[in-house]
Design a protein around this motif. Structure first.
Motif, PDB file in Angstrom:
ATOM      1  N   GLU A  92       0.794  -1.249  -0.121  1.00  0.00           N
ATOM      2  CA  GLU A  92      -0.041   0.104   0.144  1.00  0.00           C
ATOM      3  C   GLU A  92       0.811   1.196  -0.129  1.00  0.00           C
ATOM      4  N   ARG A  95       2.217   2.085  -3.421  1.00  0.00           N
ATOM      5  CA  ARG A  95       1.406   2.590  -4.095  1.00  0.00           C
ATOM      6  C   ARG A  95       1.050   4.113  -3.771  1.00  0.00           C
ATOM      7  N   HIS A  98       3.899   6.529  -4.801  1.00  0.00           N
ATOM      8  CA  HIS A  98       4.756   6.116  -6.161  1.00  0.00           C
ATOM      9  C   HIS A  98       6.029   5.622  -6.311  1.00  0.00           C
TER      10      HIS A  98
ATOM     11  N   LYS B  23      -3.464   8.690  -7.509  1.00  0.00           N
ATOM     12  CA  LYS B  23      -2.626   7.427  -7.291  1.00  0.00           C
ATOM     13  C   LYS B  23      -3.010   6.698  -8.693  1.00  0.00           C
ATOM     14  N   ASP B  27      -1.207   0.060  -9.983  1.00  0.00           N
ATOM     15  CA  ASP B  27      -0.100  -0.260  -8.968  1.00  0.00           C
ATOM     16  C   ASP B  27      -0.862  -1.407  -7.804  1.00  0.00           C
ATOM     17  N   THR B  31       1.942  -4.166  -7.337  1.00  0.00           N
ATOM     18  CA  THR B  31       2.414  -4.217  -6.034  1.00  0.00           C
ATOM     19  C   THR B  31       2.281  -5.662  -5.367  1.00  0.00           C
TER      20      THR B  31
END
Lengths: 164, 806
Positions: A92, A95, A98, B23, B27, B31
């Motif tokens: 998290e 994210r 960045h 954001k 991702d 991730t």
């Protein structure tokens, strides 16, 4: 080439299979188990895209034979996601800050960050930079990766304190 | 809060449109290790291909014996040039109008060249079989120096074209000469140089390096013999162009080819070209009837697929005694390796190197580039820059520093008095470009103020005194750079690749419930297109970015486009996105007018809705309009809400920036440390500041690598000395500094949203900033020019040559 029987625990799940003794751990994970988070960037231990956790240590799975991992406990980036499917704290924070662009180094980077924060829950920026120096990134210039790891450390520590 | 009670500003903010630090949507997958890169593609029955490569840089191939390899259980096929020749595929065209061997046809021209392609049941067997292929070579004399390559008695490298007097870009004057490209006014420039108060002449070398994305190149080719359809997944920065090229060279009809670029693990120019691995995988799949995967390893990547730079730039600059630049002359000897496989628009064999007058108002200039064959790998791609722009920026930023030394002037002041002034835009440069917009003085002053430039110079002066007095062994370098990029290729009238005009595209479909999908002709390699293009659409259409899917990279579904490189996605596809959105909005306005029973002209657009002028309570939101488009029979209008735009840009865009690097240098060890780096970028309208800053961090780190150590080096036998990440420098988090980013905003006047592109600026501007810092540290001791990369040893050599080791 004759195959050997290997048994290991990957992300909490017991797995087994047949593999040539020369088979690399990263190929076993990716091609036999379909765990494609660990990536192959150099096959010489330099880039760290294949980093996984093996018995509580970061290893470059491109230079570990699966035979060496027999009986070991492996954690890959897939194993760092929360049980409910939401992003784990480090994921998290990457994210949020960045800390990734093309995403290719990310699984290795996050897996390394996970181990680093186990080894040193309260690292300085310098310690984070030194601690991830075995993982190369071509996109981010590391600045936001470092920021993400520092933020993850703070959040994990706060959660620990709250639990006490 | 409902949208009835929200202010227009709140409604706009809820869209996460342009300007928002949104954001990234990518991702959540990345991730968790849920990306889908080409090596993750796994098909039933898939085979693995691997190359037998030449150990020699120049040799005749006497024979190839593949019998032992073929006899190995699990080996399915071994392809050589003899197998490809009947199909006419043993050679392939390059993007630069040359041709390149797919597999060695009688000889090899560089170490690592592809000689045979082994196909086996798994990658281990393929590697075993590669070892079993016996190739007999006869070594030939090797040329790795482009100047020696042009000597009259130099070995003939390209026997296939040795008697060909005309190349793709005009006459050839020597058997190892590829082209000569001239721009500007030679006679006028010579005259200015002859009459100038001051002139400086220097050879500037921009060494050979490599984009080295963390993911190497690769593909999976799958020929379905039942349908006759070929599908290729691969690391393609330009999937549509690859489809057309595959069709042209294979004879397979284009509609029967589907190219898919899945997630790409960084490109930086490395994944623009077509490589022998792609051709061999396709042929192997056709021959075997099974899918074939080929993934190069890191050594193969560094040795064979697309190097960058390798320009020897001889410069002469003329000025008045008070520092006004009056003329610039440049001759480049461009080392292209064994085949001319540069990835440049067809009419530009040296790319846009003629941007080499930089940010300066230089009235007269002349440029001549000679392309040369050597026994090195082919390529010449734009490594995180527009075509040859980083070479040009490095050249002019070194020449200006050299001129400052000659004039005994401050290099910042010299730049300031020569900048193109704001009121001169659009500015026609002496070498043929029309700069769209800029405000260089504002950016420069802001940068110098931010770093306290005067203070730094005072500190540097004290440091020099201390050094001379023996109180320190460290010097301080202040590296300046003001660069002008030229990106967004480009206008179809002068930009094409293999005849394909360099427009780009976007197709938008608004769904009945008001969400949308947009497909583009570009392909992200980490730039975050799925995030940023949705932001453009959110602002243009009033649909939340989170309700918009952006899809790229599948030629069966995406509209035709020329792909992502040269910072062209935002300038070209970004413009197409805005234009397609405006077509949708125009239809939406008609629908809203019908729903509200007013004339089209009685409506005005307000963030996410059309409102009746003077009656703000009467409106239709885009969501309502979308539904109406699908459920109302509106007289004179077709149902549905879709649009496509193919955007041919009227001009390039010209991002610019001002960078300052402060570097500590240990005179005795050659070690360096970047103490401070300030980067001001002006990329016009900013779509997502978070992503821009990330791009700047990354581009600067690639620039740091190039300037301070990264190199593809050859020995005199043509052996690659930097074939692994042990030898090829990629900075780790340990030596990478923190960067301070800043910006000014000078929109592009011809771009629909004023955006210019930013991804490559930091590499273009960063390399001169780092290199100038090294030079500047030694300026007081007489250093003029030291070639990159400035690794510790080379910096130590500078100090040694200047007598600083006592």
């Amino acid at each position: 080439m004759s195959k050997m029987h290997v048994k290991l625990k990957v992300n909490g799940r017991q797995v087994e299979g047949l593999a040539e003794p020369r088979m690399l751990l990263v190929h076993f994970l990716r091609e036999e188990l379909g765990i494609t988070g660990p990536h192959i960037g150099c096959e010489t231990s330099h880039c760290g895209a294949c980093t996984v956790d093996m018995d509580g240590r970061s290893v470059k799975s491109c230079t570990v034979f699966v035979a060496q991992a027999n009986g070991a406990e492996i954690v890959t980036v897939e194993g760092l996601t929360n049980p409910d499917g939401s992003l784990g704290v480090i994921q998290e924070k990457f994210r949020e800050h960045h800390g990734l662009q093309c995403g290719f180094c990310t699984p290795g980077m996050i897996t390394r960050a996970h181990r680093l924060l186990q080894e040193n829950p309260n690292p300085t920026e310098e310690e984070v930079r030194f601690g991830i120096a075995g993982n190369l990134c071509r996109c981010t210039g590391y600045q936001n990766i470092v920021k993400a790891i520092m933020a993850a450390a703070a959040e994990l520590n706060a959660a620990k304190e709250a639990a006490q | 809060m409902t949208d009835q009670t929200m202010t227009p500003e709140e409604r706009a903010a809820s869209l996460e449109g342009m300007g928002c630090r949104r954001k990234r949507v990518e991702d959540v997958r990345f991730t968790q290790g849920k990306g889908n890169y080409v090596d993750d593609v796994k098909l039933p029955g898939m085979l693995f291909g691997a190359f037998v490569r030449s150990p020699y840089a120049h040799a005749r191939v006497k024979s190839i014996d593949a019998e032992a390899a073929k006899a190995l259980p699990g080996v399915v096929a071994v392809l050589t040039a003899a197998d490809l020749a009947p199909l006419g595929l043993h050679w392939m065209p390059t993007l630069a109008g040359d041709k390149q061997m797919v597999l060695a046809d009688g000889k090899v021209l560089f170490q690592g060249q592809e000689v045979a392609f082994v196909v086996a049941e798994d990658r281990y067997l393929a590697a075993d079989a590669v070892e079993l292929v016996e190739v007999e070579y006869e070594e030939l004399p090797v040329v790795t120096d482009p100047f020696k390559a042009l000597e009259p008695d130099a070995p003939v490298l390209r026997e296939d074209i040795k008697d060909q007097k005309e190349g793709a870009h005009g006459p050839r004057r020597h058997h190892n000469h590829i082209f000569t490209w001239e721009q500007g006014d030679r006679d006028a420039t010579e005259k200015v140089l002859a009459e100038a108060d001051v002139t400086v002449e220097e050879m500037i070398h921009y060494h050979r390096t490599h984009p080295c994305p963390l993911e190497t190149c690769g593909c999976v080719a799958s020929m379905d013999k039942a349908t006759g359809k070929l599908t290729v997944w691969g690391t393609f920065q330009a999937p549509h162009a690859i489809r057309t090229v595959v069709s042209l060279i294979s004879g397979i009809a284009e509609h029967n080819i589907r190219i898919i670029s899945p997630d790409i693990g960084g490109g930086f120019g490395n994944k623009v070209g077509a490589y022998p691995g792609y051709v061999c995988s396709v042929v192997a799949s056709i021959v075997t009837g099974r899918p074939v995967k080929w993934i190069e390893n890191r050594m193969e990547n560094l040795m064979s697929t697309a190097f960058a730079r390798d320009y020897w730039m001889k410069g002469r600059i003329a000025a008045t005694k008070d520092g006004r630049i009056t003329g610039l002359w440049c001759h480049v000897t461009a080392d292209h390796g064994g085949f001319d496989a540069c990835a440049d628009p067809t009419k530009f064999p040296a790319g846009f190197f003629n941007i080499c007058t930089g940010s300066y108002d230089i009235p007269t200039a002349y440029l001549c580039v000679d392309g040369v064959y050597t026994n090195k790998a082919p390529g010449g791609v734009a490594y995180r820059c527009s075509f040859r722009v980083t070479e040009a920026a490095y050249f002019i930023e070194r020449m200006v520093e050299l001129l400052a030394i000659e004039l005994n002037m401050d290099a910042a002041e010299l730049r300031r008095i020569n900048f193109i002034r704001k009121e001169q835009f659009p500015y026609a440069s002496a070498l043929g470009w029309e700069y769209d917009s800029g405000d260089y003085h504002t950016a420069w002053d802001k940068a110098l103020k931010a770093v306290d430039y005067e203070g730094l110079r005072r500190e540097q002066a004290r440091r020099i005194e201390d050094f001379k007095a023996g109180r320190t062994r460290k010097l301080l370098g202040i590296g300046l750079s003001h660069f002008t990029e030229i990106v967004g290729a480009g206008p179809v009238k002068n930009c094409d690749i293999l005849g394909l005009g360099m427009f780009d595209s976007c197709e938008i479909r608004i769904h009945p419930t008001g969400s949308a999908i947009a497909r583009l002709g570009t392909i992200s390699q980490g730039q975050g297109h799925a995030t940023t293009f949705a932001q453009i659409l959110a602002s243009e259409l009033g649909i939340p970015a989170s309700d918009i899917t952006v899809e790229e990279g599948d030629t069966d579904t995406a509209p035709y486009g020329l792909g992502t490189y040269g910072s062209r996605s935002t300038p070209v596809a970004g413009a197409a996105t805005a234009m397609a959105a405006r077509k949708i909005r125009a239809k939406a306005q008609m629908i809203a007018a019908w729903l509200l029973e007013v004339h089209d002209d009685d409506l005005e657009w307000d963030v996410d809705r059309f409102v009746v002028k003077g009656a703000p309570e009467r409106f239709k939101t885009m969501k309502e309009i979308a539904f109406a488009a699908y459920n109302q029979a509106i007289p004179g209008l077709e149902p549905g809400l879709e649009a496509v735009s193919y955007y041919d840009p009227p001009n390039m865009t010209y991002p610019f920036g001002a960078y300052v690097c402060v570097m500590e240098i240990d005179v005795d060890t050659g070690e360096w440390k970047v103490r401070q780096f300030y980067a001001l970028d002006d990329c016009g309208t900013r779509i997502n500041p978070m992503i821009i800053e990330g791009q700047v961090h990354g581009g600067l780190t690639e620039a740091l690598a190039i300037a301070m150590g990264q190199e593809i080096a050859y020995d005199e036998m043509g052996n690659v000395k930097t074939g692994t990440l042990m030898d090829f420098f990629i900075p780790t988090a340990w030596e990478t500094p923190n960067y301070v980013t800043d910006h000014t905003v000078t929109p592009s006047p011809h771009h629909p949203i004023g955006a210019k592109g930013v991804g490559e600026s930091p590499n273009v501007g960063g390399v001169p900033a780092f290199s100038n810092a090294v030079h500047d540290a030694f300026r007081a001791f007489g250093l003029r020019q030291a070639h990159m990369p400035h690794d510790h040893w080379r910096i130590w050599r500078i100090a040694e040559n200047l007598g600083l080791h006592g």
